[in-house]
Design a protein around this motif. Structure first.
Motif, PDB file in Angstrom:
ATOM      1  N   LEU A  68       0.825  -1.207   0.000  1.00 60.92           N
ATOM      2  CA  LEU A  68       0.000   0.000   0.000  1.00 60.92           C
ATOM      3  C   LEU A  68       0.861   1.260   0.000  1.00 60.92           C
ATOM      4  CD1 LEU A  68      -2.880  -0.935   2.454  1.00 60.92           C
ATOM      5  CD2 LEU A  68      -3.036  -0.624  -0.017  1.00 60.92           C
ATOM      6  N   GLN A  69       1.931   1.234   0.774  1.00 61.61           N
ATOM      7  CA  GLN A  69       2.838   2.383   0.807  1.00 61.61           C
ATOM      8  C   GLN A  69       3.408   2.636  -0.594  1.00 61.61           C
ATOM      9  OE1 GLN A  69       3.475   4.328   3.624  1.00 61.61           O
ATOM     10  NE2 GLN A  69       1.888   3.102   4.587  1.00 61.61           N
ATOM     11  N   TYR A  70       3.803   1.571  -1.256  1.00 69.90           N
ATOM     12  CA  TYR A  70       4.340   1.711  -2.606  1.00 69.90           C
ATOM     13  C   TYR A  70       3.279   2.254  -3.569  1.00 69.90           C
ATOM     14  CZ  TYR A  70       5.809   0.721  -7.286  1.00 69.90           C
ATOM     15  OH  TYR A  70       6.099   0.863  -8.613  1.00 69.90           O
ATOM     16  N   LEU A  71       2.107   1.623  -3.573  1.00 74.19           N
ATOM     17  CA  LEU A  71       1.062   2.024  -4.520  1.00 74.19           C
ATOM     18  C   LEU A  71       0.674   3.492  -4.359  1.00 74.19           C
ATOM     19  CD1 LEU A  71      -1.333  -1.072  -4.486  1.00 74.19           C
ATOM     20  CD2 LEU A  71       0.203  -0.346  -6.334  1.00 74.19           C
ATOM     21  N   THR A  72       0.585   3.965  -3.131  1.00 71.76           N
ATOM     22  CA  THR A  72       0.171   5.355  -2.927  1.00 71.76           C
ATOM     23  C   THR A  72       1.250   6.340  -3.362  1.00 71.76           C
ATOM     24  OG1 THR A  72       0.920   5.341  -0.618  1.00 71.76           O
ATOM     25  CG2 THR A  72      -1.405   4.810  -1.031  1.00 71.76           C
ATOM     26  N   ARG A  73       2.484   5.909  -3.396  1.00 72.13           N
ATOM     27  CA  ARG A  73       3.573   6.811  -3.766  1.00 72.13           C
ATOM     28  C   ARG A  73       3.979   6.720  -5.237  1.00 72.13           C
ATOM     29  NH1 ARG A  73       4.315   5.535   1.478  1.00 72.13           N
ATOM     30  NH2 ARG A  73       5.221   7.047   2.900  1.00 72.13           N
ATOM     31  N   TYR A  74       3.925   5.535  -5.817  1.00 75.17           N
ATOM     32  CA  TYR A  74       4.595   5.343  -7.090  1.00 75.17           C
ATOM     33  C   TYR A  74       3.735   4.831  -8.246  1.00 75.17           C
ATOM     34  CZ  TYR A  74       8.438   5.860  -3.842  1.00 75.17           C
ATOM     35  OH  TYR A  74       9.277   6.334  -2.882  1.00 75.17           O
ATOM     36  N   ALA A  75       2.485   4.523  -8.016  1.00 76.30           N
ATOM     37  CA  ALA A  75       1.647   4.087  -9.131  1.00 76.30           C
ATOM     38  C   ALA A  75       1.434   5.255 -10.095  1.00 76.30           C
ATOM     39  CB  ALA A  75       0.309   3.571  -8.622  1.00 76.30           C
ATOM     40  N   SER A  76       1.276   4.941 -11.364  1.00 77.79           N
ATOM     41  CA  SER A  76       1.096   5.991 -12.364  1.00 77.79           C
ATOM     42  C   SER A  76      -0.316   6.574 -12.291  1.00 77.79           C
ATOM     43  CB  SER A  76       1.335   5.423 -13.766  1.00 77.79           C
ATOM     44  OG  SER A  76       0.261   4.581 -14.138  1.00 77.79           O
ATOM     45  N   LYS A  77      -0.484   7.709 -12.908  1.00 83.17           N
ATOM     46  CA  LYS A  77      -1.811   8.341 -12.962  1.00 83.17           C
ATOM     47  C   LYS A  77      -2.816   7.448 -13.673  1.00 83.17           C
ATOM     48  CE  LYS A  77      -0.054  13.016 -12.690  1.00 83.17           C
ATOM     49  NZ  LYS A  77       0.100  14.302 -13.351  1.00 83.17           N
ATOM     50  N   ASP A  78      -2.355   6.716 -14.667  1.00 84.10           N
ATOM     51  CA  ASP A  78      -3.237   5.797 -15.400  1.00 84.10           C
ATOM     52  C   ASP A  78      -3.742   4.663 -14.507  1.00 84.10           C
ATOM     53  OD1 ASP A  78      -2.812   7.306 -17.676  1.00 84.10           O
ATOM     54  OD2 ASP A  78      -1.265   5.956 -18.464  1.00 84.10           O
ATOM     55  N   GLN A  79      -3.027   4.378 -13.454  1.00 81.67           N
ATOM     56  CA  GLN A  79      -3.394   3.286 -12.550  1.00 81.67           C
ATOM     57  C   GLN A  79      -4.219   3.755 -11.352  1.00 81.67           C
ATOM     58  OE1 GLN A  79       0.691   2.273 -11.923  1.00 81.67           O
ATOM     59  NE2 GLN A  79       0.548   0.429 -13.201  1.00 81.67           N
ATOM     60  N   LYS A  80      -4.512   5.044 -11.276  1.00 80.56           N
ATOM     61  CA  LYS A  80      -5.139   5.640 -10.096  1.00 80.56           C
ATOM     62  C   LYS A  80      -6.445   4.944  -9.689  1.00 80.56           C
ATOM     63  CE  LYS A  80      -6.672   9.898  -8.019  1.00 80.56           C
ATOM     64  NZ  LYS A  80      -6.789  11.316  -8.058  1.00 80.56           N
ATOM     65  N   GLU A  81      -7.321   4.685 -10.638  1.00 78.64           N
ATOM     66  CA  GLU A  81      -8.606   4.068 -10.301  1.00 78.64           C
ATOM     67  C   GLU A  81      -8.410   2.667  -9.709  1.00 78.64           C
ATOM     68  OE1 GLU A  81     -12.623   2.618 -12.573  1.00 78.64           O
ATOM     69  OE2 GLU A  81     -11.631   4.422 -13.328  1.00 78.64           O
ATOM     70  N   LEU A  82      -7.548   1.887 -10.312  1.00 85.07           N
ATOM     71  CA  LEU A  82      -7.274   0.545  -9.801  1.00 85.07           C
ATOM     72  C   LEU A  82      -6.607   0.599  -8.429  1.00 85.07           C
ATOM     73  CD1 LEU A  82      -6.038  -1.263 -13.033  1.00 85.07           C
ATOM     74  CD2 LEU A  82      -8.199  -1.617 -11.824  1.00 85.07           C
ATOM     75  N   VAL A  83      -5.707   1.557  -8.250  1.00 79.70           N
ATOM     76  CA  VAL A  83      -5.022   1.719  -6.963  1.00 79.70           C
ATOM     77  C   VAL A  83      -6.023   2.086  -5.879  1.00 79.70           C
ATOM     78  CG1 VAL A  83      -3.380   3.176  -5.707  1.00 79.70           C
ATOM     79  CG2 VAL A  83      -2.764   2.212  -7.929  1.00 79.70           C
TER      80      VAL A  83
END
Length: 141
Positions: free
Chosen positions: A19-34
């Protein structure tokens, strides 16, 4: 995930780290899935079993960093449980049948401090004393 009990054996820890990784480094395109993944993980974190000290510490850190506003009472409950689980020698243990150890003690002190304990808190001071007493001559723990 590897599983080497008692360390590196916590699904709670793995979930919070991801979760820490996803909130910091996921791309904008992945925002909904994150956002969906975070919601689902937070729901799981609130109910996950906590058989080890590492599970308790990581759940506290996860709720504190990811869901603090909704989880205030759970955060305080976990902090209280961690404080109460301190052993007479000042340390914490990784699993109930184990003795206190520097890993569990350092991890617990670190998270208690990050989630609101004051430096002069007697519980932290007792834990610090335990760490100072258990350091080996070569400087390691």
């Amino acid at each position: 995930s590897c599983s080497r009990p008692p360390m590196q054996h916590s699904n709670v820890a793995c979930t919070v780290m991801i979760l820490q990784y996803l909130t910091r480094y996921a791309s904008k395109d992945q925002k909904e899935l994150v956002e969906k993944a975070i919601k689902k993980a937070n729901e799981w974190l609130e109910k996950a079993p906590l058989p080890t000290q590492e599970d308790l510490v990581w759940r506290l850190w996860g709720l504190y960093t990811m869901d603090r506003e909704k989880s205030t009472s759970q955060i305080e409950e976990l902090r209280k449980k961690l404080n109460e689980s301190q052993r007479k020698d000042g340390g914490w243990n990784q699993e109930k049948e184990m003795d206190s150890d520097p890993y569990a003690t350092g991890q617990t002190i670190f998270i208690l401090r990050l989630t609101g304990s004051k430096l002069d808190d007697p519980i932290l001071q007792k834990g610090t004393d335990y760490l100072l007493k258990t350091q080996f001559k070569d400087g390691s723990w």
